[in-house]
Design an enzyme around this catalytic site. Structure first.
Site, PDB file in Angstrom:
ATOM      1  CD  GLU A   1      -3.668 -26.305  -6.598  1.00  0.00           C
ATOM      2  OE1 GLU A   1      -3.701 -25.401  -7.281  1.00  0.00           O
ATOM      3  OE2 GLU A   1      -3.355 -26.483  -5.459  1.00  0.00           O
TER       4      GLU A   1
ATOM      5  CB  CYS B   1       0.603 -21.926  -3.239  1.00  0.00           C
ATOM      6  SG  CYS B   1       0.845 -21.172  -1.286  1.00  0.00           S
TER       7      CYS B   1
ATOM      8  NE  ARG C   1       0.269 -20.684   7.366  1.00  0.00           N
ATOM      9  CZ  ARG C   1       1.508 -21.123   7.918  1.00  0.00           C
ATOM     10  NH1 ARG C   1       1.790 -22.565   7.538  1.00  0.00           N
ATOM     11  NH2 ARG C   1       2.344 -20.717   8.394  1.00  0.00           N
TER      12      ARG C   1
ATOM     13  CG  HIS D   1      -3.873 -23.457  -3.617  1.00  0.00           C
ATOM     14  ND1 HIS D   1      -2.910 -24.624  -3.592  1.00  0.00           N
ATOM     15  CD2 HIS D   1      -3.319 -22.672  -2.504  1.00  0.00           C
ATOM     16  CE1 HIS D   1      -2.086 -24.230  -2.578  1.00  0.00           C
ATOM     17  NE2 HIS D   1      -2.305 -23.048  -2.024  1.00  0.00           N
TER      18      HIS D   1
END
Ligand code: GLN
EC number: 4.3.3.6
Length: 199
Positions: A182, A80, A139, A180
């Site tokens: 993670e 990101c 986002r 993401h």
């Protein structure tokens, strides 16, 4: 000594990336200072906010050493905001974000639009095997241009009805995801990065 993977620890999903790197078999090192950056074999750049991370990189005096390490071929994985930092450029241009040009892509920030600030989707990622990869987008940017040396790893259908958008890619030992990994229990992206970094 094991293979040490730094996690840029200025902002964003630091602990989650460190955990995933450990689960994938690396020794995570939190990187907040130039000495820490100098000590790692590879670096993960978490998500967060690319403009804030750009400011923090300057304040911590990591901005130039990071550029030197990337120029020197250090393997890196950006998710990101981390993808934005590793990209060649953002479109539209924005001086508030540093773009290191470690991967030959141009990206649009907050590309999915305000109505869909965040969403999750199962992605088909042949590079990771037959099981789909759950992706959390917050986002998120997408890739608007990828150079000839860039391998697309995953795309999503776009909200603008045009062609699918690239949301994961690699070039050499640089890996980027607009989402993401993670934030899921799936450590295959981190495992892929470690195998790229060790190669
Ligand atoms: N929109 C953020 C940026 O432009 C990235 C969001 C994220 O990392 N989750 O930096």
């Amino acid at each position: 000594m094991g293979f040490s993977v730094g996690v840029l620890a200025l902002q964003g999903g630091v602990a989650e990336h460190a955990e995933a790197a450990r689960a994938a078999g690396a020794e995570p090192v939190l990187v907040r200072r130039p000495e820490e950056l100098a000590s790692v074999d590879a670096l993960i750049l978490p998500g967060g906010e690319s403009t804030a991370m750009t400011k923090l990189l300057a304040v911590t005096e990591l901005a130039e050493p990071l550029g030197e390490r990337l120029k020197g071929g250090m393997p890196a994985f950006g998710s990101c905001a981390g993808l934005i930092l590793l990209a060649e450029a953002v479109d539209p241009p924005d001086e508030r974000t540093r773009n290191y040009g470690a991967i030959d892509i141009t990206v649009r920030r907050n590309a999915f639009g305000r109505q869909v600030d965040s969403f999750e989707e199962d992605l088909d990622v042949p590079e990771l095997g037959p099981d789909p990869a759950r992706a959390v987008f917050i986002r998120a940017p997408w890739v608007v241009r990828a150079g000839p040396g860039v391998q697309t790893l995953a795309t999503v259908a776009s909200s603008d009805g045009a062609e699918p958008k690239i949301v994961a890619a690699r070039q050499g030992n640089i890996l980027v995801t607009a989402f993401h990994p993670e934030l899921t229990a799936d450590i295959r992206w981190h495992a892929l990065f470690l195998s790229m970094a060790r190669a």
